[in-house]
Design an enzyme around this catalytic site. Structure first.
Site, PDB file in Angstrom:
ATOM      1  N   SER A 238      -1.339  29.325   4.950  1.00  0.00           N
ATOM      2  CA  SER A 238      -2.776  29.466   4.774  1.00  0.00           C
ATOM      3  C   SER A 238      -3.380  30.153   5.984  1.00  0.00           C
ATOM      4  O   SER A 238      -2.712  30.394   6.981  1.00  0.00           O
ATOM      5  CB  SER A 238      -3.420  28.098   4.590  1.00  0.00           C
ATOM      6  OG  SER A 238      -3.499  27.435   5.832  1.00  0.00           O
ATOM      7  N   LYS A 239      -4.642  30.438   5.886  1.00  0.00           N
ATOM      8  CA  LYS A 239      -5.356  31.139   6.959  1.00  0.00           C
ATOM      9  C   LYS A 239      -5.164  30.450   8.314  1.00  0.00           C
ATOM     10  O   LYS A 239      -5.130  31.093   9.343  1.00  0.00           O
ATOM     11  CB  LYS A 239      -6.852  31.175   6.657  1.00  0.00           C
ATOM     12  CG  LYS A 239      -7.185  31.968   5.415  1.00  0.00           C
ATOM     13  CD  LYS A 239      -7.312  33.450   5.706  1.00  0.00           C
ATOM     14  CE  LYS A 239      -7.859  34.204   4.517  1.00  0.00           C
ATOM     15  NZ  LYS A 239      -7.052  34.063   3.310  1.00  0.00           N
ATOM     16  N   ARG A 240      -5.070  29.134   8.258  1.00  0.00           N
ATOM     17  CA  ARG A 240      -4.979  28.378   9.504  1.00  0.00           C
ATOM     18  C   ARG A 240      -3.781  28.717  10.377  1.00  0.00           C
ATOM     19  O   ARG A 240      -3.840  28.630  11.576  1.00  0.00           O
ATOM     20  CB  ARG A 240      -4.973  26.866   9.210  1.00  0.00           C
ATOM     21  CG  ARG A 240      -6.325  26.240   9.339  1.00  0.00           C
ATOM     22  CD  ARG A 240      -6.206  24.746   9.581  1.00  0.00           C
ATOM     23  NE  ARG A 240      -5.547  24.453  10.850  1.00  0.00           N
ATOM     24  CZ  ARG A 240      -6.126  24.584  12.033  1.00  0.00           C
ATOM     25  NH1 ARG A 240      -7.360  25.002  12.120  1.00  0.00           N
ATOM     26  NH2 ARG A 240      -5.464  24.281  13.129  1.00  0.00           N
TER      27      ARG A 240
END
Length: 463
Positions: A238-240
């Site tokens: 994910s973006k994280r």
RNA sequence: GCUCCCUUCGUCUAGAGGCCCAGGACAUAGCCCUCUCAAGGCUGUAACACGGGUUCGAAUCCCGUAGGGAGCGCCA
């Protein structure tokens, strides 16, 4: 038969490490087999494709050094060709117009889900002869009803799908534009792709594509569905963590070869070897050795590998990257000897080029700021007294190089009956501004006598 | 829900029936080296998802179970 592989990203999201790895596998396999690697941008979804994403794909591949032998091709520029194939399939009866509306289809799907069935198109328009007024039709592929399709996958082995599980998928939208599963088939066929290497999220699409290929009278390519990359927590990327643009890694100070090396080891290995040059990767890589299971992205190992590459690389080859990082923090230098010297001195204490640039700032600026805590600890009365002697000794040194400086400092320490640390630390703080730097003799040698003495004088002046 | 895929240390992996009371690497702990910080060296902690089989013998073969993932779109 020469091998032809391709990387076919969709510019609907930014190119991230997951995509890069499948690109890398395709590229490596082509290189290894002396084949051809094609780049193709799958932009048929005009709603969601963006210029920026295309830019990242092109710049990212460029930064990584994954050069394509052909392309980039853009599917949006091949619409005439798709229309032609579509017309042929319609004429041959391997495709047909479907006049069901979206609303009807949605209703059908809901009913099926309510009945706990697999949602699928039931073939309502399969035998329809007449158009339905007021409805612009989609085109569906007439999938075989009986039998099974076996995917001979290089990673997973044989995977069998029953045709009864496959419905008639839409290959052209009601506005006439073709859809993904159809475009891939036509493109791979037209471009002579022999090996389709892609994420295993596509394994389920493969039997449909093989059926279409058969309808078009073409033999399927060899398939290799490689596992996906998970985030460090084992969850979907994910973006994280990893799902950022690959160019982010350039900014963070990673060497392209280090990133590639890290990525190739996710799902693939070659004995106990961890560090690979590009050439070693090409020589050792084989798609048959790729694992089946997904793997988690581990930033710490990437960091370690980056440093390994930093330490093994030719300093001159690293110079452009370090200069780029220095520029980001407002330092310019074209002193090749100094830059290479800094790289050699710093690379065993920096995991990224960004870190190296930050730690090396004092080499490239006129005035340094001295860290108050370091000053309080080392620029004491004793420390300053030692510096006075050091200053005199260094000023009188016949040659300004690391060995000379080293023996001079050693002699001083010996004479004072203290360890070298009593002298080196105050000196380090005075010339670098912090209590941490490469070995003091190397640091001084690189800094140059003039600047070193000036910084000592500056410290000694304020008492 | 249905179909398909996957499952060895925290993480990446080696392992294709005896070489494995499971090897390497990152991370982690300790020690050594040392002018700081590192790098490097040495040592340690740590895994075959579970349950049944097959076999003289299974991490390796078979069958289940559990868990995870993907697909089932007029997205790619």
């Amino acid at each position: 038969m020469t091998v032809v592989t391709r990387f076919a990203p969709s510019p609907t999201g930014l190119l991230h490490v997951g995509g890069v790895r499948t690109a890398l596998f395709s590229w490596l396999y082509a290189r290894r087999m002396g084949g051809k690697f094609i780049l193709r941008v799958e932009d048929t979804d005009r709603e969601r494709s963006t210029e920026e994403a295309v830019r990242v794909i092109l710049d990212g591949m460029d930064w990584l050094g994954l050069a394509a032998d052909e392309g980039p091709y853009y599917q949006t520029r091949r619409f005439d060709r798709y229309k032609e194939v579509l017309a042929g399939m319609l004429a041959a009866g391997t495709a047909y117009h479907c006049y069901c509306t979206k609303q009807e289809l949605d209703a059908l799907r809901e009913q099926q889900i309510a009945r706990k069935e697999k949602p699928r198109y039931t073939g309502i328009c399969r035998e329809r002869r007449e158009p339905r007024p007021g409805v612009s039709p989609v085109i569906r592929f007439r999938n075989p009803i009986e039998g099974a399709v076996v995917v001979h996958d290089l990673v997973h082995g044989d995977v069998t799908f029953q045709n009864t599980e496959l419905d008639d998928l839409i290959i052209a939208r009601s506005d006439g534009t073709p859809t993904y599963n159809f475009c891939v088939v036509v493109d791979d066929m037209d471009m002579g792709v022999t090996h389709v290497i892609r994420g295993d999220d596509h394994l389920n699409n493969t039997p449909r594509q093989m059926n279409m290929l058969q309808a078009l009278g073409t033999a399927p390519p060899v398939y290799a569905h490689v596992p996906m990359i998970l985030g460090p927590d084992g969850a979907k990327l994910s973006k994280r963590h990893g799902a950022v643009s690959v160019l982010q890694y350039e900014e963070e100070g990673f060497l392209p070869d280090a990133l590639l090396n890290y990525l190739v080891r996710l799902g693939w290995s070659h004995g106990d070897q961890e560090v690979f040059t590009r050439q070693e990767m090409i020589a050792a890589f084989d798609i048959h050795d790729v694992n089946k299971a997904a793997s988690a992205f581990n930033p710490e190992k990437l960091l370690w590998l980056n440093q390994q590459h930093l330490m093994r690389a030719e300093p001159a080859a690293v110079v452009p990257y370090l200069r780029a990082q220095l520029r980001r923090i407002g330092c310019e230098s074209s002193d090749q000897a100094l830059l290479e010297g800094v790289i050699v001195a710093q690379r065993e204490r920096a995991k990224t080029l960004k870190e190296m640039a930050h730690n090396s700032r004092f080499f490239f600026v006129d005035r340094i700021d001295i860290d108050p805590k370091a000053a309080a600890k080392h620029l004491t009365a004793d420390g300053r007294a030692a510096l006075t002697q050091v200053r005199a000794r260094l000023a009188a040194l016949p040659a300004w190089d690391a060995p000379s400086i080293h023996s001079a400092l050693n002699a001083l320490a010996e004479a004072a009956g203290t360890g070298l640390g009593k002298i080196a630390q105050p000196l380090r703080v005075a010339v670098t501004g912090t209590a941490v730097s490469p070995p003091i003799d190397q640091t001084l040698a690189l800094l140059g006598r003039e600047r070193a003495l000036a910084r000592l004088d500056a410290v000694l002046a304020v008492s």
